[in-house]
Design a protein around this motif. Structure first.
Motif, PDB file in Angstrom:
ATOM      1  N   LEU A  13      38.902  34.520  40.188  1.00 47.49           N
ATOM      2  CA  LEU A  13      38.051  35.476  40.892  1.00 47.49           C
ATOM      3  C   LEU A  13      37.870  35.097  42.357  1.00 47.49           C
ATOM      4  CD1 LEU A  13      35.384  36.016  38.103  1.00 47.49           C
ATOM      5  CD2 LEU A  13      37.037  37.722  38.901  1.00 47.49           C
ATOM      6  N   GLU A  14      37.704  33.822  42.635  1.00 50.94           N
ATOM      7  CA  GLU A  14      37.567  33.374  44.029  1.00 50.94           C
ATOM      8  C   GLU A  14      38.857  33.641  44.807  1.00 50.94           C
ATOM      9  OE1 GLU A  14      34.976  32.531  45.555  1.00 50.94           O
ATOM     10  OE2 GLU A  14      33.545  31.685  44.129  1.00 50.94           O
ATOM     11  N   TYR A  15      39.976  33.371  44.163  1.00 54.48           N
ATOM     12  CA  TYR A  15      41.281  33.600  44.782  1.00 54.48           C
ATOM     13  C   TYR A  15      41.472  35.081  45.106  1.00 54.48           C
ATOM     14  CZ  TYR A  15      46.328  34.641  44.526  1.00 54.48           C
ATOM     15  OH  TYR A  15      47.582  35.147  44.752  1.00 54.48           O
ATOM     16  N   LEU A  16      41.145  35.957  44.149  1.00 54.27           N
ATOM     17  CA  LEU A  16      41.342  37.396  44.349  1.00 54.27           C
ATOM     18  C   LEU A  16      40.316  37.998  45.312  1.00 54.27           C
ATOM     19  CD1 LEU A  16      42.305  38.510  40.734  1.00 54.27           C
ATOM     20  CD2 LEU A  16      43.788  38.423  42.747  1.00 54.27           C
ATOM     21  N   LEU A  17      39.091  37.488  45.294  1.00 51.57           N
ATOM     22  CA  LEU A  17      38.082  37.980  46.235  1.00 51.57           C
ATOM     23  C   LEU A  17      38.549  37.745  47.671  1.00 51.57           C
ATOM     24  CD1 LEU A  17      35.322  39.163  46.946  1.00 51.57           C
ATOM     25  CD2 LEU A  17      34.348  36.858  46.677  1.00 51.57           C
ATOM     26  N   LYS A  18      39.046  36.563  47.938  1.00 46.51           N
ATOM     27  CA  LYS A  18      39.553  36.261  49.287  1.00 46.51           C
ATOM     28  C   LYS A  18      40.756  37.155  49.619  1.00 46.51           C
ATOM     29  CE  LYS A  18      41.025  32.535  52.349  1.00 46.51           C
ATOM     30  NZ  LYS A  18      42.038  33.378  53.010  1.00 46.51           N
ATOM     31  N   PHE A  19      41.633  37.351  48.618  1.00 46.43           N
ATOM     32  CA  PHE A  19      42.808  38.187  48.837  1.00 46.43           C
ATOM     33  C   PHE A  19      42.399  39.618  49.202  1.00 46.43           C
ATOM     34  CE2 PHE A  19      45.804  41.331  47.216  1.00 46.43           C
ATOM     35  CZ  PHE A  19      46.972  40.960  47.862  1.00 46.43           C
ATOM     36  N   PHE A  20      41.428  40.169  48.484  1.00 47.54           N
ATOM     37  CA  PHE A  20      40.984  41.540  48.761  1.00 47.54           C
ATOM     38  C   PHE A  20      40.309  41.637  50.131  1.00 47.54           C
ATOM     39  CE2 PHE A  20      40.623  42.086  43.916  1.00 47.54           C
ATOM     40  CZ  PHE A  20      41.943  42.517  43.830  1.00 47.54           C
ATOM     41  N   PHE A  47      28.440  34.550  43.457  1.00 50.70           N
ATOM     42  CA  PHE A  47      29.641  35.378  43.486  1.00 50.70           C
ATOM     43  C   PHE A  47      29.290  36.860  43.555  1.00 50.70           C
ATOM     44  CE2 PHE A  47      32.997  37.862  41.471  1.00 50.70           C
ATOM     45  CZ  PHE A  47      34.092  37.474  42.215  1.00 50.70           C
ATOM     46  N   LYS A  48      28.314  37.279  42.787  1.00 54.89           N
ATOM     47  CA  LYS A  48      27.903  38.688  42.783  1.00 54.89           C
ATOM     48  C   LYS A  48      27.450  39.127  44.181  1.00 54.89           C
ATOM     49  CE  LYS A  48      25.246  39.966  39.205  1.00 54.89           C
ATOM     50  NZ  LYS A  48      24.244  39.791  38.131  1.00 54.89           N
ATOM     51  N   LYS A  49      26.695  38.279  44.836  1.00 51.44           N
ATOM     52  CA  LYS A  49      26.214  38.601  46.191  1.00 51.44           C
ATOM     53  C   LYS A  49      27.379  38.735  47.165  1.00 51.44           C
ATOM     54  CE  LYS A  49      21.739  36.293  45.733  1.00 51.44           C
ATOM     55  NZ  LYS A  49      20.987  35.068  46.093  1.00 51.44           N
ATOM     56  N   ARG A  50      28.306  37.775  47.119  1.00 53.01           N
ATOM     57  CA  ARG A  50      29.422  37.785  48.063  1.00 53.01           C
ATOM     58  C   ARG A  50      30.367  38.953  47.809  1.00 53.01           C
ATOM     59  NH1 ARG A  50      32.646  33.579  47.232  1.00 53.01           N
ATOM     60  NH2 ARG A  50      31.541  32.665  45.471  1.00 53.01           N
ATOM     61  N   ALA A  51      30.620  39.256  46.531  1.00 55.54           N
ATOM     62  CA  ALA A  51      31.517  40.367  46.196  1.00 55.54           C
ATOM     63  C   ALA A  51      30.889  41.704  46.580  1.00 55.54           C
ATOM     64  CB  ALA A  51      31.846  40.335  44.701  1.00 55.54           C
ATOM     65  N   LYS A  52      29.589  41.844  46.362  1.00 56.34           N
ATOM     66  CA  LYS A  52      28.902  43.079  46.734  1.00 56.34           C
ATOM     67  C   LYS A  52      28.965  43.295  48.238  1.00 56.34           C
ATOM     68  CE  LYS A  52      24.515  45.551  46.364  1.00 56.34           C
ATOM     69  NZ  LYS A  52      23.095  45.495  45.973  1.00 56.34           N
ATOM     70  N   SER A  53      28.725  42.229  48.987  1.00 56.56           N
ATOM     71  CA  SER A  53      28.769  42.311  50.450  1.00 56.56           C
ATOM     72  C   SER A  53      30.169  42.694  50.933  1.00 56.56           C
ATOM     73  CB  SER A  53      28.356  40.962  51.049  1.00 56.56           C
ATOM     74  OG  SER A  53      28.478  40.972  52.440  1.00 56.56           O
ATOM     75  N   ALA A  54      31.197  42.100  50.305  1.00 65.75           N
ATOM     76  CA  ALA A  54      32.577  42.420  50.672  1.00 65.75           C
ATOM     77  C   ALA A  54      32.886  43.883  50.355  1.00 65.75           C
ATOM     78  CB  ALA A  54      33.548  41.503  49.929  1.00 65.75           C
ATOM     79  N   GLY A  55      32.376  44.356  49.223  1.00 66.49           N
ATOM     80  CA  GLY A  55      32.586  45.749  48.838  1.00 66.49           C
ATOM     81  C   GLY A  55      31.987  46.719  49.841  1.00 66.49           C
ATOM     82  N   GLU A  56      30.816  46.395  50.328  1.00 68.19           N
ATOM     83  CA  GLU A  56      30.156  47.252  51.327  1.00 68.19           C
ATOM     84  C   GLU A  56      30.985  47.316  52.608  1.00 68.19           C
ATOM     85  OE1 GLU A  56      26.387  45.357  51.605  1.00 68.19           O
ATOM     86  OE2 GLU A  56      25.575  46.312  49.792  1.00 68.19           O
ATOM     87  N   GLU A  72      37.725  43.732  37.716  1.00 71.76           N
ATOM     88  CA  GLU A  72      36.272  43.514  37.645  1.00 71.76           C
ATOM     89  C   GLU A  72      35.658  43.429  39.039  1.00 71.76           C
ATOM     90  OE1 GLU A  72      38.047  41.673  33.898  1.00 71.76           O
ATOM     91  OE2 GLU A  72      38.500  41.671  36.040  1.00 71.76           O
ATOM     92  N   ILE A  73      36.389  42.808  39.954  1.00 71.83           N
ATOM     93  CA  ILE A  73      35.880  42.682  41.328  1.00 71.83           C
ATOM     94  C   ILE A  73      35.864  44.047  42.014  1.00 71.83           C
ATOM     95  CG2 ILE A  73      36.214  41.592  43.569  1.00 71.83           C
ATOM     96  CD1 ILE A  73      37.771  39.373  42.197  1.00 71.83           C
ATOM     97  N   LEU A  74      36.989  44.735  41.969  1.00 72.42           N
ATOM     98  CA  LEU A  74      37.132  46.003  42.697  1.00 72.42           C
ATOM     99  C   LEU A  74      36.172  47.081  42.200  1.00 72.42           C
ATOM    100  CD1 LEU A  74      41.028  46.102  42.743  1.00 72.42           C
ATOM    101  CD2 LEU A  74      39.571  45.768  44.746  1.00 72.42           C
ATOM    102  N   TYR A  75      36.144  47.273  40.874  1.00 72.39           N
ATOM    103  CA  TYR A  75      35.406  48.404  40.320  1.00 72.39           C
ATOM    104  C   TYR A  75      33.969  48.077  39.910  1.00 72.39           C
ATOM    105  CZ  TYR A  75      40.149  50.341  39.955  1.00 72.39           C
ATOM    106  OH  TYR A  75      41.414  50.787  40.225  1.00 72.39           O
ATOM    107  N   GLN A  76      33.732  46.840  39.473  1.00 71.87           N
ATOM    108  CA  GLN A  76      32.368  46.478  39.045  1.00 71.87           C
ATOM    109  C   GLN A  76      31.578  45.858  40.204  1.00 71.87           C
ATOM    110  OE1 GLN A  76      31.894  44.523  35.164  1.00 71.87           O
ATOM    111  NE2 GLN A  76      33.982  45.090  34.639  1.00 71.87           N
ATOM    112  N   ALA A  77      32.052  44.735  40.707  1.00 73.97           N
ATOM    113  CA  ALA A  77      31.292  44.018  41.737  1.00 73.97           C
ATOM    114  C   ALA A  77      31.265  44.752  43.075  1.00 73.97           C
ATOM    115  CB  ALA A  77      31.874  42.615  41.919  1.00 73.97           C
ATOM    116  N   MET A  78      32.418  45.308  43.495  1.00 74.47           N
ATOM    117  CA  MET A  78      32.496  45.987  44.791  1.00 74.47           C
ATOM    118  C   MET A  78      32.170  47.475  44.710  1.00 74.47           C
ATOM    119  SD  MET A  78      35.897  44.373  46.573  1.00 74.47           S
ATOM    120  CE  MET A  78      35.953  42.683  47.170  1.00 74.47           C
TER     121      MET A  78
END
Length: 304
Positions: A290-297, A163-172, A206-212
């Motif tokens: 988290l999976e649901y929101l990651l896809k949404f973002f 999850f950390k890898k995928r969220a970081k990549s999405a953030g970039e 957590e996804i937006l500000y920490q992971a991304m």
């Protein structure tokens, strides 16, 4: 002929007997395995918990258990009404820490409770009870802890790392599209007020500000980063709005503010930079949410 038949019959009886003993032994070993326990270091001290719990009551952290396919027989009311979990929780009884008789009837072999809850000692008399304090562990460590508790630490850690890898990549990818300096606000409407969130209060923070590693407006940083949440009035919305707004609303709530001039004149609103999430589906930080929101973002920022 008879002399040959008798030894053969004895041999057949011995084989049957051996098979029966093996079956009994396997059944016994299986039963013993089910009753195996280990020591888990809970906030309320060392607790002997089953290695493979079969009947779990989660008065808190139920979604974390659900994500690891733990066998829930009891769940808190708030989790039961969450649209992301409703189908998965069919047949699971809704209970609270006050429903001691109902909890006894459910015959749990493990109970997960919040440290602030009443009746912890009484719950511990019913079944081994592990407690957690909300927010004491970060959102990913919490999942790893539930993994340890359920003897599924490997699965939990694998999910966390992935999850950390995928969220970081999405953030970039998102920063490349909206700009490195673009700011994001997470705002929720209440009955008569609004809330802005820091980086660890669910709603995808957590996804937006920490992971991304996306940016929050300075005003939000000053007021909500430390506490996690800050209450504001309608009039103050423009001061806390970022270049983009994640708006948490309840579909059946009062959303009349959307028609006010204060809201409509916010630049993010005028630029169609508002992405709306369902409050009821966004108040946890478990893997399913988290999976649901990651896809949404990803869909909201990258496909618009």
């Amino acid at each position: 002929m008879k002399k040959l038949f008798i030894p053969f019959l004895l041999l057949f009886v011995l084989i049957l007997s051996a098979c029966g003993n093996d079956e009994k032994s396997n059944t016994k070993n299986s039963s013993e395995n089910e009753k195996e326990t280990f020591t888990y270091q809970s906030e309320n001290g060392s607790v002997q918990v089953p290695k493979n719990p079969k009947r779990i009551i989660a008065l808190t952290n139920g979604p974390n258990v659900l994500a690891l396919k733990g066998n829930l027989v009891g769940i808190d009311e708030w989790s039961s009404t969450n649209p992301l979990f409703k189908e998965k929780l069919k047949g699971v009884t809704v209970v609270s820490e006050d429903d001691l008789e109902k909890i006894i009837e459910l015959d749990p072999d493990l109970i997960i409770a919040g440290s602030q809850m009443k009746n912890i000692n009484k719950l511990n008399e019913i079944a081994p009870t592990v407690v957690y304090t909300w927010g004491k562990l970060d959102y990913l460590t919490q999942q790893e802890e539930i993994g340890k508790l359920l003897n599924k630490e490997k699965e939990a850690k694998e999910w966390v790392n992935d999850f950390k890898k995928r969220a970081k990549s999405a953030g970039e990818a998102i920063r490349a599209k909206i700009g490195e300096d673009a700011t994001i606000s997470v705002i929720e409407n209440g009955t008569k007020e609004f809330y802005v969130f820091g980086n660890n209060y669910a709603r995808g923070t957590e996804i937006l500000y920490q992971a991304m590693e996306l940016n929050m407006p300075q005003k939000v940083k000053d007021t909500a980063l430390k506490s996690g949440i800050h209450t504001i009035s309608t009039e103050l919305l423009p001061e806390f709005a970022g270049d983009y707004i994640i708006l948490s609303t309840t579909p059946d709530g009062d959303n009349s503010f959307l028609e006010t001039g204060t809201w409509k004149n916010i630049p993010a609103v005028q630029n169609n930079h508002v992405f709306e999430i369902n409050t009821k589906a966004s108040t946890y930080s478990d893997p399913i949410t988290l999976e649901y929101l990651l896809k949404f973002f990803e869909d909201s920022f990258l496909k618009n």
